[in-house]
Design an enzyme around this catalytic site. Sequence first.
Site, PDB file in Angstrom:
ATOM      1  N   CYS A 113       1.149  -1.232   0.392  1.00 43.21           N
ATOM      2  CA  CYS A 113       0.076   0.154  -0.013  1.00 43.21           C
ATOM      3  C   CYS A 113       0.955   1.593  -0.225  1.00 43.21           C
ATOM      4  O   CYS A 113       0.370   2.038  -0.242  1.00 43.21           O
ATOM      5  CB  CYS A 113      -0.929   0.010   1.028  1.00 43.21           C
ATOM      6  SG  CYS A 113      -2.089  -1.402   1.285  1.00 43.21           S
ATOM      7  N   HIS A 252      -3.920   7.626   2.610  1.00 43.60           N
ATOM      8  CA  HIS A 252      -3.576   5.907   1.744  1.00 43.60           C
ATOM      9  C   HIS A 252      -5.358   5.628   2.003  1.00 43.60           C
ATOM     10  O   HIS A 252      -5.428   5.548   3.511  1.00 43.60           O
ATOM     11  CB  HIS A 252      -2.683   4.925   2.155  1.00 43.60           C
ATOM     12  CG  HIS A 252      -3.303   3.623   2.151  1.00 43.60           C
ATOM     13  ND1 HIS A 252      -4.123   2.995   0.954  1.00 43.60           N
ATOM     14  CD2 HIS A 252      -3.377   2.604   2.965  1.00 43.60           C
ATOM     15  CE1 HIS A 252      -4.590   1.658   0.945  1.00 43.60           C
ATOM     16  NE2 HIS A 252      -3.875   1.119   2.175  1.00 43.60           N
ATOM     17  N   ASN A 282     -10.576  -0.225  -0.436  1.00 43.80           N
ATOM     18  CA  ASN A 282      -8.762  -0.391  -0.606  1.00 43.80           C
ATOM     19  C   ASN A 282      -8.047  -1.176  -1.690  1.00 43.80           C
ATOM     20  O   ASN A 282      -7.993  -1.841  -1.549  1.00 43.80           O
ATOM     21  CB  ASN A 282      -7.936  -1.081   0.810  1.00 43.80           C
ATOM     22  CG  ASN A 282      -6.115  -0.810   0.992  1.00 43.80           C
ATOM     23  OD1 ASN A 282      -5.970  -0.708   0.168  1.00 43.80           O
ATOM     24  ND2 ASN A 282      -5.795  -1.407   1.868  1.00 43.80           N
TER      25      ASN A 282
HETATM   26  N1  ACO Z   1     -18.866  -8.796   8.545  1.00 39.98           N
HETATM   27  C1  ACO Z   1     -19.344  -8.557   9.789  1.00 39.98           C
HETATM   28  N2  ACO Z   1     -18.159  -9.754  11.122  1.00 39.98           N
HETATM   29  C2  ACO Z   1     -16.666  -9.267  10.365  1.00 39.98           C
HETATM   30  C3  ACO Z   1     -16.260  -8.793   9.222  1.00 39.98           C
HETATM   31  C4  ACO Z   1     -16.858  -8.950   8.019  1.00 39.98           C
HETATM   32  N3  ACO Z   1     -16.901  -8.933   7.136  1.00 39.98           N
HETATM   33  N4  ACO Z   1     -14.556  -9.358   9.699  1.00 39.98           N
HETATM   34  C5  ACO Z   1     -14.545  -9.400  10.599  1.00 39.98           C
HETATM   35  N5  ACO Z   1     -15.016  -9.898  11.306  1.00 39.98           N
HETATM   36  C6  ACO Z   1     -15.882 -10.371  12.802  1.00 39.98           C
HETATM   37  C7  ACO Z   1     -14.243 -11.013  13.630  1.00 39.98           C
HETATM   38  O1  ACO Z   1     -14.813 -12.114  12.724  1.00 39.98           O
HETATM   39  C8  ACO Z   1     -14.690 -10.425  14.722  1.00 39.98           C
HETATM   40  O2  ACO Z   1     -15.903 -11.289  15.469  1.00 39.98           O
HETATM   41  P1  ACO Z   1     -15.996 -12.100  16.810  1.00 39.98           P
HETATM   42  O3  ACO Z   1     -15.725 -11.092  17.613  1.00 39.98           O
HETATM   43  O4  ACO Z   1     -16.588 -13.281  16.973  1.00 39.98           O
HETATM   44  O5  ACO Z   1     -14.126 -12.593  16.959  1.00 39.98           O
HETATM   45  C9  ACO Z   1     -15.500  -9.116  15.084  1.00 39.98           C
HETATM   46  O6  ACO Z   1     -15.778  -8.447  13.522  1.00 39.98           O
HETATM   47  C10 ACO Z   1     -14.577  -7.995  14.969  1.00 39.98           C
HETATM   48  O7  ACO Z   1     -12.887  -8.546  14.024  1.00 39.98           O
HETATM   49  P2  ACO Z   1     -11.439  -7.247  14.369  1.00 39.98           P
HETATM   50  O8  ACO Z   1     -11.150  -7.876  13.673  1.00 39.98           O
HETATM   51  O9  ACO Z   1     -11.231  -7.390  15.445  1.00 39.98           O
HETATM   52  O10 ACO Z   1     -12.234  -5.866  13.558  1.00 39.98           O
HETATM   53  P3  ACO Z   1     -12.278  -4.495  13.779  1.00 39.98           P
HETATM   54  O11 ACO Z   1     -12.543  -3.758  14.569  1.00 39.98           O
HETATM   55  O12 ACO Z   1     -10.441  -4.676  13.889  1.00 39.98           O
HETATM   56  O13 ACO Z   1     -11.860  -4.430  12.224  1.00 39.98           O
HETATM   57  C11 ACO Z   1     -10.798  -4.166  10.192  1.00 39.98           C
HETATM   58  C12 ACO Z   1     -12.000  -5.464  10.892  1.00 39.98           C
HETATM   59  C13 ACO Z   1     -11.249  -4.102   9.083  1.00 39.98           C
HETATM   60  C14 ACO Z   1     -10.021  -4.653   8.856  1.00 39.98           C
HETATM   61  C15 ACO Z   1      -9.878  -3.623  10.584  1.00 39.98           C
HETATM   62  O14 ACO Z   1      -8.751  -4.127  11.480  1.00 39.98           O
HETATM   63  C16 ACO Z   1      -8.977  -2.438   9.317  1.00 39.98           C
HETATM   64  O15 ACO Z   1      -9.339  -1.872   9.008  1.00 39.98           O
HETATM   65  N6  ACO Z   1      -7.399  -3.115  10.077  1.00 39.98           N
HETATM   66  C17 ACO Z   1      -6.441  -2.598   9.618  1.00 39.98           C
HETATM   67  C18 ACO Z   1      -6.197  -2.311   7.112  1.00 39.98           C
HETATM   68  C19 ACO Z   1      -4.873  -1.847   7.348  1.00 39.98           C
HETATM   69  O16 ACO Z   1      -5.120  -1.032   7.196  1.00 39.98           O
HETATM   70  N7  ACO Z   1      -4.586  -2.762   6.171  1.00 39.98           N
HETATM   71  C20 ACO Z   1      -2.839  -2.562   5.900  1.00 39.98           C
HETATM   72  C21 ACO Z   1      -3.440  -1.410   4.825  1.00 39.98           C
HETATM   73  S1  ACO Z   1      -3.432  -2.963   3.248  1.00 39.98           S
HETATM   74  C22 ACO Z   1      -2.206  -3.445   2.571  1.00 39.98           C
HETATM   75  O17 ACO Z   1      -1.109  -2.602   2.540  1.00 39.98           O
HETATM   76  C23 ACO Z   1      -2.336  -4.853   1.456  1.00 39.98           C
END
Ligand code: ACO
Length: 325
Positions: A113, A252, A282
């Site tokens: 990214c 980003h 993204n």
């Molecule tokens: N729909 C419904 N529920 C979901 C989904 C979904 N699509 N995805 C995950 N959940 C659930 C999980 O299973 C979890 O359930 P549990 O509590 O029963 O285990 C719950 O939601 C919470 O999951 P988290 O992963 O803790 O959710 P979070 O609030 O952290 O959001 C996300 C997830 C959106 C992926 C976030 O962590 C994020 O944006 N992370 C960073 C992404 C990023 O910046 N990446 C870097 C750049 S990308 C690159 O370099 C290619």
Amino acid sequence: MIHARITGTGSYLPERILTNQELEQMVETSDLWIRERTGIEQRHIAAKDQLTSDLAEPAARRALAAAGKTPADVDLLIVATTTPDRIFPSTACLLQQKLGIHGSPAFDIQAVCTGFVYALSVADKFIQTGAAKCALVIGAETLSRIVNWNDRGTCVLFADGAGAVVLEASDTPGIISTHIHADGAYESLLTTVKPSAENDLNPAHLADGTAFIEMKGNEVFKIAVNTLGRIVDETLDAAGLTAADIDWLVPHQANIRIIQATARKLDLPMERVVVTVNTHGNTSAASVPLALDTAVRDGRIKRGDTILLEAFGGGFTWGSALIRY
Ligand code: ACO
């Protein structure tokens, strides 16, 4: 001193739009969860026969047209991508051929990214040293090819697109500074399946889903917020500026909550932050130039504005660029 200045921007999004409602039919998720946790409402997905260079080409042509340049003027071509058409030749060489450019250097940069910010940083150095006068710098991705469409934790996030800028030699800045970093100690938090005898990184195998994005989203989220806060400070300190001097933050586009956290850190109202994650998702290396082009074309970003670009991605890699547009 020679400076590098952005003289044109362009972008391209594939026609097919994938909505949150469609994703609800594919995995156990909801439009509400996706919007609340990520800010994403829809994303664009490349057609089956569209490769990364096919998205890069219209973005590149639009940037050249905006700069009043033709492909023959380009003496450096850099493509930032995580999803190259092939292992080799580079996507930059394949794009060079599509644009009808011959002889000038062309190469890819892989910093996930942060790829576009890395590519901008490298092109800036080429121009400052006089090694290039007119660089075409592109971020382009077909991430949909390496998404596991059964994994709700990642498939709702990633998307396809391309953004480009033309960078030209100028007496005035331009690119004020760039800052790029990496720390491979975090490789396992955001990765694709490692190559092995049965599972290699041949794009043909990527396409059939044998290698796909795996992310420990929550851990990545926390590190991204802290790291982006630090890079913003580093960038402002280096230029002797304060957050009040920034007209536009072009971050980003990974997650609206990460973007809001960086804006808060800068004490910048969201009205001065370019947000496209809601409609683009993204798009990795394409996200920053896509957002930049969006705000240039809708008239928000104007000549003379001071812009802070920042990105964070797999590696981990992270970086920023401070720009006088
Ligand atoms: N729909 C419904 N529920 C979901 C989904 C979904 N699509 N995805 C995950 N959940 C659930 C999980 O299973 C979890 O359930 P549990 O509590 O029963 O285990 C719950 O939601 C919470 O999951 P988290 O992963 O803790 O959710 P979070 O609030 O952290 O959001 C996300 C997830 C959106 C992926 C976030 O962590 C994020 O944006 N992370 C960073 C992404 C990023 O910046 N990446 C870097 C750049 S990308 C690159 O370099 C290619």
